[in-house]
Enzyme design. Structure first.
Site, PDB file in Angstrom:
ATOM      1  N   ASN A   1      29.217 -32.472 -10.191  1.00 24.36           N
ATOM      2  CA  ASN A   1      29.088 -32.404  -8.503  1.00 24.36           C
ATOM      3  C   ASN A   1      27.145 -31.635  -8.498  1.00 24.36           C
ATOM      4  O   ASN A   1      27.669 -30.282  -8.292  1.00 24.36           O
ATOM      5  CB  ASN A   1      30.089 -31.854  -7.642  1.00 24.36           C
ATOM      6  CG  ASN A   1      30.063 -32.027  -6.746  1.00 24.36           C
ATOM      7  OD1 ASN A   1      29.379 -32.795  -6.169  1.00 24.36           O
ATOM      8  ND2 ASN A   1      30.397 -30.846  -5.769  1.00 24.36           N
ATOM      9  N   GLU A   2      26.478 -32.446  -7.428  1.00 26.08           N
ATOM     10  CA  GLU A   2      25.221 -32.177  -7.287  1.00 26.08           C
ATOM     11  C   GLU A   2      24.786 -30.807  -7.980  1.00 26.08           C
ATOM     12  O   GLU A   2      24.588 -29.721  -7.287  1.00 26.08           O
ATOM     13  CB  GLU A   2      25.366 -32.179  -5.981  1.00 26.08           C
ATOM     14  CG  GLU A   2      26.033 -32.828  -4.825  1.00 26.08           C
ATOM     15  CD  GLU A   2      25.942 -32.306  -3.511  1.00 26.08           C
ATOM     16  OE1 GLU A   2      25.995 -30.894  -3.202  1.00 26.08           O
ATOM     17  OE2 GLU A   2      26.143 -33.070  -2.597  1.00 26.08           O
TER      18      GLU A   2
ATOM     19  N   TYR B   1      23.218 -36.332   4.047  1.00 28.99           N
ATOM     20  CA  TYR B   1      23.692 -35.595   4.579  1.00 28.99           C
ATOM     21  C   TYR B   1      23.222 -35.425   5.776  1.00 28.99           C
ATOM     22  O   TYR B   1      22.419 -33.301   5.886  1.00 28.99           O
ATOM     23  CB  TYR B   1      23.973 -34.240   4.081  1.00 28.99           C
ATOM     24  CG  TYR B   1      25.369 -34.578   3.407  1.00 28.99           C
ATOM     25  CD1 TYR B   1      26.975 -35.169   4.044  1.00 28.99           C
ATOM     26  CD2 TYR B   1      25.554 -34.186   1.818  1.00 28.99           C
ATOM     27  CE1 TYR B   1      28.372 -34.780   3.701  1.00 28.99           C
ATOM     28  CE2 TYR B   1      26.921 -34.877   1.540  1.00 28.99           C
ATOM     29  CZ  TYR B   1      27.640 -35.260   2.438  1.00 28.99           C
ATOM     30  OH  TYR B   1      29.571 -35.314   1.510  1.00 28.99           O
TER      31      TYR B   1
ATOM     32  N   GLU C   1      28.399 -40.030  -1.894  1.00 30.92           N
ATOM     33  CA  GLU C   1      28.925 -39.334  -0.617  1.00 30.92           C
ATOM     34  C   GLU C   1      28.196 -39.181   0.824  1.00 30.92           C
ATOM     35  O   GLU C   1      26.814 -39.724   0.293  1.00 30.92           O
ATOM     36  CB  GLU C   1      28.781 -37.535  -1.049  1.00 30.92           C
ATOM     37  CG  GLU C   1      30.090 -36.822  -1.791  1.00 30.92           C
ATOM     38  CD  GLU C   1      29.652 -35.348  -2.166  1.00 30.92           C
ATOM     39  OE1 GLU C   1      29.070 -34.797  -1.217  1.00 30.92           O
ATOM     40  OE2 GLU C   1      29.463 -34.370  -2.828  1.00 30.92           O
TER      41      GLU C   1
END
Length: 415
Positions: free
Chosen positions: A190-191, A268, A308
């Protein structure tokens, strides 16, 4: 009848060879890739889905598993077909891996339940194998373990010179994870970030090594790296979109690695552009999303999943219209690309919760039973992408019928 316009558009694009001709293939339930598209049982596949990192964590307690079942059932009812979730918890409370190579059977059975239930409700899973951050252990935990065993580890970034992967036979279904078509893909991390090497070479080497290793033991499933989408040295003209983030990843080079089957992007703007106006954030988001679609289409020639995105209700001055604008920007770009056979293959919002799960609230949560305008947008996107899938499935059935007819005619002519 209202979808004939879309069908005619697809037929026109096929005729002009702007999207690939439908190939008739045997269906085994595994999602594959063909060019810039996902393919399921021979037909292009588009995903409208969600993140629910907490599924294994909650399912580890058998008395709480009804929450997992309820959320998956509710998701299916809204046309959501893919869930991204954590298949890791390293050290700490409810750990999956309690120490290097030592796994907690109860937690593993929680993950078994998640995979089993997802299969029951027709939801494909993307399972992330480790976290970049300290939550649920992450790469820092691996580095700490290495240090405790006397290895010379200078910083957390030295994680990228080590490796681990897990395999499992599901205690509920009896199916090995590597043979279970409920799993759509593995995610390496994850990331992933490695700020100590902004050139991206460290992460490039790690992804290359891990992709080759995982593919050597599981050739059934797709693999993605877990990237956010920040650019590197291979595309200096696009580094303007990094907003001065130097995280040691390279969207183009990292995703060009042969073992990586599709690209991912996280979005984001409310975090990355804190303090900017809503108009500036939406303008950036629109450019960020569409630029990555073009890169996936023209440079990577692989599918792209917006893995995401969301808008936090904890932001100052938040209102639902702001969140809807974020969802609409991402969804519209995906649909515009998908209807033309482009690389955008779907989006997964962050994050889905059920009723009574306030303890897991982070401001981004969507509760489907609350009839908000955002849920309406989710439903619409599910329907629109499903209509595209139906059109392709119809074309595939026509092709099967034509081949059967031609085969029969050929047989009759020989008698």
């Amino acid at each position: 009848m209202k979808h004939w316009g879309l069908l005619i558009s697809i037929l026109f694009l096929i005729q002009k060879q702007l999207i690939p001709i439908i190939r008739v293939e045997a269906g085994d339930g595994f999602i594959k890739t063909r060019g810039v598209q996902f393919v399921l049982n021979g037909s292009p596949y588009y995903a409208n889905g969600f993140n629910a990192y907490w599924l294994m964590y909650v399912a580890t307690d058998p008395s709480q598993r009804n929450k997992v079942s309820s959320v998956l059932q509710e998701a299916t009812g809204h046309g959501l077909t893919v869930a991204r979730t954590w298949a890791f918890s390293d050290g700490g409370y409810r750990a999956l891996q309690e120490s290097p190579g030592s796994y907690n059977e109860q937690t593993f059975q929680g993950l078994d339940f998640v995979v089993s239930e997802a299969g029951k409700y027709g939801i494909k899973l993307i399972l992330s194998l480790v976290n970049n951050y300290e939550n649920f252990g992450g790469r820092k935990q691996y580095v700490d373990w290495a240090r405790s065993q006397g290895q010379n580890v200078a910083s957390d970034d030295d994680f990228f010179t080590n490796s681990t992967v897990l395999t499992r036979r599901n205690s509920i279904t009896g199916v090995d994870y590597k043979d279970d078509s409920t799993i759509m893909a593995w995610e390496l991390m994850n990331e992933p970030r490695c700020s100590s090497d902004p050139s991206g070479r460290t992460i490039q080497g790690w992804i290359t090594e891990m992709a080759s290793y995982l593919k050597s033991i599981d050739s059934n499933h797709l693999l993605e790296a877990g990237l956010e989408g920040f650019y590197g040295e291979s595309a200096p003209q696009n580094e303007q979109y990094n907003l001065n983030f130097q995280v040691g990843t390279d969207f183009i080079a990292n995703n060009q690695i042969p073992g990586i089957d599709f690209a991912t992007v996280h979005s984001y703007p409310d975090v990355w552009l804190e303090g900017s106006s809503d108009e500036s954030k939406l303008s950036f988001l629109n450019s960020w999303v569409n630029n990555h679609i073009q890169d996936a289409q023209n440079n990577l020639q692989k599918p792209l999943l917006f893995a995401e995105f969301g808008k936090s209700s904890k932001d100052s001055g938040f209102n639902t219209n702001q969140r809807d604008a974020v969802f609409n920007t991402v969804y519209s770009a995906i649909y515009s690309s998908a209807r033309g056979g482009g690389a955008a293959a779907g989006g997964l919002f962050w994050q889905l919760l059920g009723e009574g799960m306030d303890s897991l609230s982070d401001g981004y949560e969507i509760v489907l039973s609350e009839s908000s305008s955002t849920v309406g947008l989710i439903n619409q996107q599910s329907q629109k992408l499903n209509n595209i899938r139906k059109m392709y499935a119809h074309l595939r059935n026509v092709e099967i019928w034509k081949r059967a007819r031609d085969t029969k005619r050929g047989g009759d002519a020989r008698h």
